[in-house]
Every structure is written in C-alpha cells, then in structure tokens.
Design a protein around this motif. Structure first.
Motif, PDB file in Angstrom:
ATOM      1  N   ALA A  20      -7.107  34.561  16.488  1.00 17.07           N
ATOM      2  CA  ALA A  20      -8.089  33.635  16.137  1.00 17.07           C
ATOM      3  C   ALA A  20      -9.144  34.065  15.025  1.00 17.07           C
ATOM      4  O   ALA A  20      -9.631  35.242  15.375  1.00 17.07           O
ATOM      5  N   ARG A  38     -12.620  33.349  12.984  1.00 18.17           N
ATOM      6  CA  ARG A  38     -13.935  32.553  12.336  1.00 18.17           C
ATOM      7  C   ARG A  38     -14.241  32.787  11.188  1.00 18.17           C
ATOM      8  O   ARG A  38     -14.165  34.085  10.451  1.00 18.17           O
ATOM      9  N   ASP A  39     -14.464  31.464  10.185  1.00 15.48           N
ATOM     10  CA  ASP A  39     -14.624  31.829   8.878  1.00 15.48           C
ATOM     11  C   ASP A  39     -16.078  31.617   8.584  1.00 15.48           C
ATOM     12  O   ASP A  39     -17.006  31.601   9.475  1.00 15.48           O
ATOM     13  N   GLN A  46     -15.907  27.927  11.139  1.00 13.86           N
ATOM     14  CA  GLN A  46     -14.612  27.041  11.858  1.00 13.86           C
ATOM     15  C   GLN A  46     -13.809  28.250  12.109  1.00 13.86           C
ATOM     16  O   GLN A  46     -13.594  29.403  11.503  1.00 13.86           O
ATOM     17  N   HIS A  81      -9.948  29.394  12.921  1.00  7.68           N
ATOM     18  CA  HIS A  81      -8.206  29.447  12.431  1.00  7.68           C
ATOM     19  C   HIS A  81      -7.474  30.070  13.323  1.00  7.68           C
ATOM     20  O   HIS A  81      -7.827  31.507  13.585  1.00  7.68           O
ATOM     21  N   GLY A 132      -3.330  31.497  14.689  1.00  4.57           N
ATOM     22  CA  GLY A 132      -2.252  31.724  14.294  1.00  4.57           C
ATOM     23  C   GLY A 132      -1.638  32.420  15.564  1.00  4.57           C
ATOM     24  O   GLY A 132      -1.786  33.239  16.422  1.00  4.57           O
ATOM     25  N   ALA A 166      -2.662  33.360  11.227  1.00  3.95           N
ATOM     26  CA  ALA A 166      -4.272  32.980  11.233  1.00  3.95           C
ATOM     27  C   ALA A 166      -4.708  33.082   9.888  1.00  3.95           C
ATOM     28  O   ALA A 166      -5.572  32.174   9.438  1.00  3.95           O
ATOM     29  N   HIS A 169      -3.800  30.205   7.614  1.00  8.82           N
ATOM     30  CA  HIS A 169      -4.771  28.770   8.078  1.00  8.82           C
ATOM     31  C   HIS A 169      -5.739  28.895   7.212  1.00  8.82           C
ATOM     32  O   HIS A 169      -6.419  27.893   7.027  1.00  8.82           O
ATOM     33  N   LEU A 170      -6.576  30.218   7.524  1.00  9.60           N
ATOM     34  CA  LEU A 170      -8.002  30.141   7.148  1.00  9.60           C
ATOM     35  C   LEU A 170      -8.194  30.163   5.773  1.00  9.60           C
ATOM     36  O   LEU A 170      -8.970  29.323   5.141  1.00  9.60           O
ATOM     37  N   SER A 203      -7.534  26.461   4.582  1.00  9.94           N
ATOM     38  CA  SER A 203      -8.453  25.574   4.779  1.00  9.94           C
ATOM     39  C   SER A 203      -9.607  25.597   3.646  1.00  9.94           C
ATOM     40  O   SER A 203     -10.382  24.751   3.596  1.00  9.94           O
TER      41      SER A 203
END
Ligand code: THU
Length: 130
Positions: free
Chosen positions: A27, A29-30, A34, A36, A38, A56, A59-60, A63
C-alpha cells in the motif's frame, strides 16, 4: 501508518499467487493522503507475473496522483519482505529518498522501516534525465 498496513493486508488477501504461494500486499500513500494498494499477480507463463508494489503504483498513478509519500509491504509469515530490486526502482520514480517503507508481518505487525535511500542508495531517477 495503521491505515496503510490495513490496506496492504486487504490487498494481500487478493493476491493471485498459485505458483509461488507467496502472497504479497503493498500500500502506498500519495501526496493527497490517499492510500492505494495492490497485490502480486502471477501467471502460468511465469515471467509475465508482477509484484504487489507494481499493482499499487499502477493504482496510484491511475488515480491522478504523482507522488508516493509512504509505503507498507507484507508477505508470508513474519519474515522481512522488502520490495525487490525492480520495485525499489519503480517506487523511486515517484518517491523522495526519505520516504519510509514499512515492512510488516502478514498479520500487520511492523518489523522494520527503511527509507528508500537505504534500500536503493545512489539511485538513478528522473533528475538524471533533466
Ligand atoms: N513479490 C512481490 O510481490 N513483491 C516483492 O517485492 C517481492 C516478490 C512477489 C512476486 C512473486 O509473485 C512472489 O512474490 C514470489 O517471488
């Protein structure tokens, strides 16, 4: 950090790893806070599989985020599961050297945190191409 670890555990539960049976969740953090996540996704044609961190990162990026500010990774049991070399480089693309990478047990207990610089010293990154 707990939200990140929980997200990595939930992602690990979805891992498709019928060949290695090594289930990984990651996982990230952005820059907006948030999270994200995987999992690793293996393939019958073995080299076509990919790592949890790769999912992951995808996904980041999808987004709309552009920075990784914190990472959690967990594999099987309580053996330290650090990102593989390729994944360190994938994280490097979007993360500063001081970004923390938390390595946890499959139950979510923190084993050890590293900075990206510790895992990938003297790295090559986007700045090199400017
Ligand atoms: N794996 C990851 O998902 N992340 C890593 O950083 C290390 C390795 C996966 C790939 C493969 O599906 C399994 O773990 C065994 O190598």
């Amino acid at each position: 950090m707990q939200d990140l670890i929980k997200a990595a555990m939930a992602a690990r539960a979805k891992a498709h790893a019928p060949y290695s049976k090594f289930y990984v969740g990651a996982a990230m953090r952005d820059e907006h806070g948030q999270v994200h996540a995987g999992c690793n996704i293996e393939n019958a044609a073995y080299p076509q599989g990919w790592c949890a961190e790769c999912s992951a990162v995808a996904h980041l990026v999808m987004s709309g985020a552009t920075r990784i500010t914190e990472v959690a990774v967990l594999g099987n049991g309580d053996v330290l599961c650090t990102p593989c070399g390729g994944c360190r480089q994938k994280i490097r693309e979007f993360a500063a050297g001081d970004v923390k990478i938390h390595c946890c047990t499959e139950m979510g207990v923190l084993l050890k945190s590293f900075t990206l610089d510790e895992l990938l010293p003297a790295s090559f990154g986007p700045e090199n191409l400017k």
